[in-house]
Design an enzyme around this catalytic site. Structure first.
Site, short mmCIF file in Angstrom:
data_model
loop_
_atom_site.label_atom_id
_atom_site.label_comp_id
_atom_site.label_asym_id
_atom_site.label_seq_id
_atom_site.Cartn_x
_atom_site.Cartn_y
_atom_site.Cartn_z
N ARG A 1 46.65 34.22 43.92
CA ARG A 1 46.10 33.19 43.04
C ARG A 1 44.72 32.72 43.54
NH1 ARG A 1 46.27 30.91 37.91
NH2 ARG A 1 44.07 30.51 38.20
N CYS B 1 41.14 32.68 41.49
CA CYS B 1 40.22 31.56 41.31
C CYS B 1 38.84 31.90 41.90
CB CYS B 1 40.78 30.26 41.89
SG CYS B 1 41.86 29.36 40.72
#
Lengths: 267, 149
Positions: free
Chosen positions: A224, A228
């Protein structure tokens, strides 16, 4: 000096040390972007449809990894023919609650749950460790996290974890990439706003490993972070990187007290 | 001996060329009164292309801004609405807001669309490249100027 007096001094010394430690963490707590009462897990911000899938264990695709992990947990592996459950009692599982404390220090180094599993495979079972982000490894970590579901996140930032915490915080506030964005700009300042169709959450990790519908796959916290970073057009770090572990520690601490929800489901 | 001189000449040429290229990348500009009065390219902005750049993934303006007439596209609400922006700002002011908004607010989340220096850990695909080219900036601001109430 008599034994009693020595003990007395030792006691004073210890209690004053304790006081310092407590003051320190209170001071740090006041630096948290969200007070405990304001903490909201990611599912609070996700769409009704997505939340419904997450809450229904028969529909939640993340449960496939949990089930596979539960099977792997009981399979005897390697030359020693030993399974995780041989040491970690399968029924009355001794690993309940463990996931709430990762990342944590192991032999002077900060490691996350996936890395800890690999260490067990390597050291205790004499089995070749899994590749980070591989299906098998994420299945095991999903299972081990799942059995702590509903327990509060509780990572420690004291002692040797301190320097990782400081580094993680630095990374969290550092602007990176062609877009020149830092994590705090979205997740501390803009939670609840829309980035195009995406409602920005407080950026907690109590739902990881998390099933991402866009990838039809389960993702670790580090995966994750890479995502980002990509969106800021920054060079992502490698999964398992010390700096990502440091960032994970900072973010976990920010959300200490949130209940584990893995496997969460996100778009 | 010849080989050595040859290598030195070639590396010198290489460095010279890459230096010239790096400088060519960004056109220099003057900021006067919180605006950039002069066109970056001296070629008039193309409104149609500007709209395309702004609405596409390239400019990605709607990730953060609303433009009411494009309601059919998902729009973010991080930045102020761009409705009537052409009334509120001159072309010169809009140019600075796209080229380098940090001059106005160093903490803003709005990216500088024409900047390559002072950025950290930029993905290799994008190093030494600004998000938009000088002409694209001119195109986008000429489109923004048409957004009037």
């Amino acid at each position: 000096m008599s034994y009693v007096i020595k003990c007395f001094f030792a006691l004073i010394l210890f209690s004053s040390l304790d006081l310092v430690a407590e003051e320190e963490s209170n001071y740090k707590n006041s630096e948290k972007p969200y007070k405990k009462s304001e903490l909201k897990s990611g599912s609070y911000f996700s769409r009704e449809e997505t939340k419904a899938i997450e809450l229904d264990e028969f529909e939640n695709p993340g449960m496939i990894w949990v089930e596979r992990g539960s099977e792997l947990f009981n399979i005897q592996m390697g030359n020693n023919n030993i399974a995780c459950s041989n040491c970690h009692n399968q029924n009355n599982n001794s690993l309940i609650g463990v996931a709430t404390t990762y990342p944590k220090i192991y032999e002077n180094k900060l490691i996350n749950l996936e890395q800890k599993i690999n260490i067990c495979l390597d050291n205790n079972m004499n089995v070749e460790p899994y590749l980070l982000e591989s299906n098998n490894l994420l299945s095991l970590s999903s299972f081990i996290t799942y059995i702590s579901k509903g327990l509060p996140m509780n990572v420690s930032i004291e002692a040797e974890a301190q320097k990782y915490f400081n580094r993680g915080k630095e990374i969290y506030f550092e602007r990176v990439g062609q877009m020149n964005l830092a994590c705090n700009q979205c997740h501390d300042n803009l939670a609840g706003s829309y980035l195009r169709a995406e409602k920005i959450s407080q950026g907690h990790i109590n739902g990881f490993p998390s099933y991402l519908m866009r990838w039809e796959n389960i993702a670790s916290v580090h995966r994750r972070f890479q995502f980002c970073n990509n969106q800021a057009r920054a060079e992502p770090l490698k999964i398992g990187h010390d700096d990502y572990n440091a960032l994970q520690l900072y973010i976990a601490w920010r959300g200490n007290g949130l209940l584990l929800e893995s496997p969460s489901v996100r778009r | 001996m010849y080989l050595r001189t040859l290598i030195i000449i070639i590396t010198n040429i290489y460095f010279l060329v890459s230096y010239v290229n790096a400088n060519e990348d960004l056109i220099s500009y003057d900021i006067i009164d919180y605006s950039i009065p002069y066109s970056l390219t001296n070629i008039e902005g193309n409104i149609k292309n500007g709209r395309e750049v702004a609405l596409s993934r390239q400019g990605n303006c709607l990730a953060c801004h609303k433009v009411p007439m494009y309601d059919d596209i998902f729009q973010g609400n991080i930045g102020p609405s761009l409705a009537g922006i052409g009334n509120r700002y001159t072309i010169a002011e809009l140019r600075l807001r796209l080229v380098n908004p940090y001059v106005l607010n160093p903490d803003t989340i709005m990216p500088a669309f024409y900047k390559v220096r002072g950025l950290k850990r930029v993905d290799k695909k994008y190093t030494e490249k600004s998000i938009l080219s000088a002409q694209e900036i001119e195109d986008v601001i000429s489109w923004l100027a048409t957004l009037k109430d």
